[in-house]
Write an enzyme that holds these catalytic residues in place. Sequence first.
Site, mmCIF file in Angstrom:
data_model
loop_
_atom_site.group_PDB
_atom_site.id
_atom_site.type_symbol
_atom_site.label_atom_id
_atom_site.label_comp_id
_atom_site.label_asym_id
_atom_site.label_seq_id
_atom_site.Cartn_x
_atom_site.Cartn_y
_atom_site.Cartn_z
ATOM 1 N N SER A 166 2.302 17.607 35.130
ATOM 2 C CA SER A 166 2.267 16.394 35.944
ATOM 3 C C SER A 166 1.444 16.645 37.185
ATOM 4 C CB SER A 166 3.692 15.961 36.343
ATOM 5 O OG SER A 166 3.643 14.927 37.311
ATOM 6 N N ASP A 314 -3.599 8.728 30.742
ATOM 7 C CA ASP A 314 -3.832 7.332 31.122
ATOM 8 C C ASP A 314 -4.657 6.578 30.085
ATOM 9 O OD1 ASP A 314 -2.389 7.494 33.464
ATOM 10 O OD2 ASP A 314 -4.128 7.962 34.703
ATOM 11 N N LYS A 341 6.570 5.627 31.583
ATOM 12 C CA LYS A 341 5.536 5.085 32.464
ATOM 13 C C LYS A 341 5.979 3.699 32.936
ATOM 14 C CE LYS A 341 2.333 8.312 32.546
ATOM 15 N NZ LYS A 341 1.844 8.887 33.829
#
Length: 436
Positions: A166, A314, A341
Amino acid sequence: MAKKTISPGGHVTGVVELPGDKSISHRYAILAALAEGRSEILNYSTAADCRSTLDCLRRLGIVVEANRERVRIGGAGLEGLKAPQRALDAENSGSTMRMLAGVLAGQRFTSTITGDASLRRRPMKRVAEPLRRMGAEIRGRDGDLAPLEIHGGNLHAIDYALPVPSAQVKSAILLAGLYAKGATTVRESVRTRDHTELALREFGATIETAKDSVRIHPLPKLQPRQLTVPGDLSAGVFLACAALILPESSLMFHNVGLNPTRARVLDFLISMGAQINLASVQLRDGELVGDLSVRHSPISGGTVAGAQVAEMIDELPMLAALGPYTEKGIEVHGAQELRVKESDRIATLAAGLRQMGAQVEEFSDGLRVAGRSAGRLRGAKVDPQGDHRIAMALAVAALGAEGDTVIRDAECVGVSFPEFFATLDRLRGAEVPEKD
């Protein structure tokens, strides 16, 4: 909630100047606030998420002047933030909440940071745990959900291995490390985006990087800077995939961020046969920037797994939505992060694509979307569940469908790419009314 109707067909051609990179904009703004003097940021992201970061900085006593051309931030130094009079509101921005948590952990006052209903459902334990180890007191709702109440100060350095890759958590620890006693080290088994490390160095912090770790030294005197944010590659991927779907399409993107920790998606698309070329690549403010051209081309399909997942997290919704236009389809594994998300992106995307007639197999950690042999998509009414990336992915997939597709709550694209639909219409030759 506004709806957007996507009619299929045509092609996309033209030149695109993408909005400023969302990830980099957050980081430049936060570090500018901690610098000693006024910084100027050009091409700051127009995304609602990045506006949330500026609003939170204002509530911490930072002077922020923003217009379409530039953002000016009066840095107050590491010790210059002021206790907010009310809760900081990150709205829908996980980046804002997680990275500011790192900064707030170093302050000698108590603050609370919250967000919208979606953000309050997203896990914050992964950022709260290392900050607690550094000495911050953090209390959350039902354990580690926002709102987070943070009482910081008196931090000590840690050597921390990220259990889940992350960049946001890594960034929070590094930002807290600016205030810690001793050098703080973050270790990662999978390399995540390094915008924070690059930005820290640009602002004058002492930072050491190795293949699988990064170390920050405390209490630097951060210097104000004038910086230009590169165009957002993650936003550009949606338009690039539109060119891959629609025959006779050709796009040129100028001044796109090509950071190696972000550009793996280009390697993946090229490996499937996409005609993508780079030009005028240069180093600017520590980031690689260049021009990118994309031409319509048949693509084979492929699998995303392992380290690729963190490198393309993403872009995964758009890559999966590209599946029906590939020869073999698209398969994603090891992406359970998508479940937490802005929405459960695996379930939401699978539902939308199925409504459009795609053959989708859903796994706990990913999905498989069948290729062209499963048949052409059809127009449908789809609900992105307020998730900006799902809305854009389904809109692009709809370009090659039979019949119109209606995207519910289409305004949610404003979280990352407010100009998306207007840009897509312009590239398709549609007349778009100019804004006042």
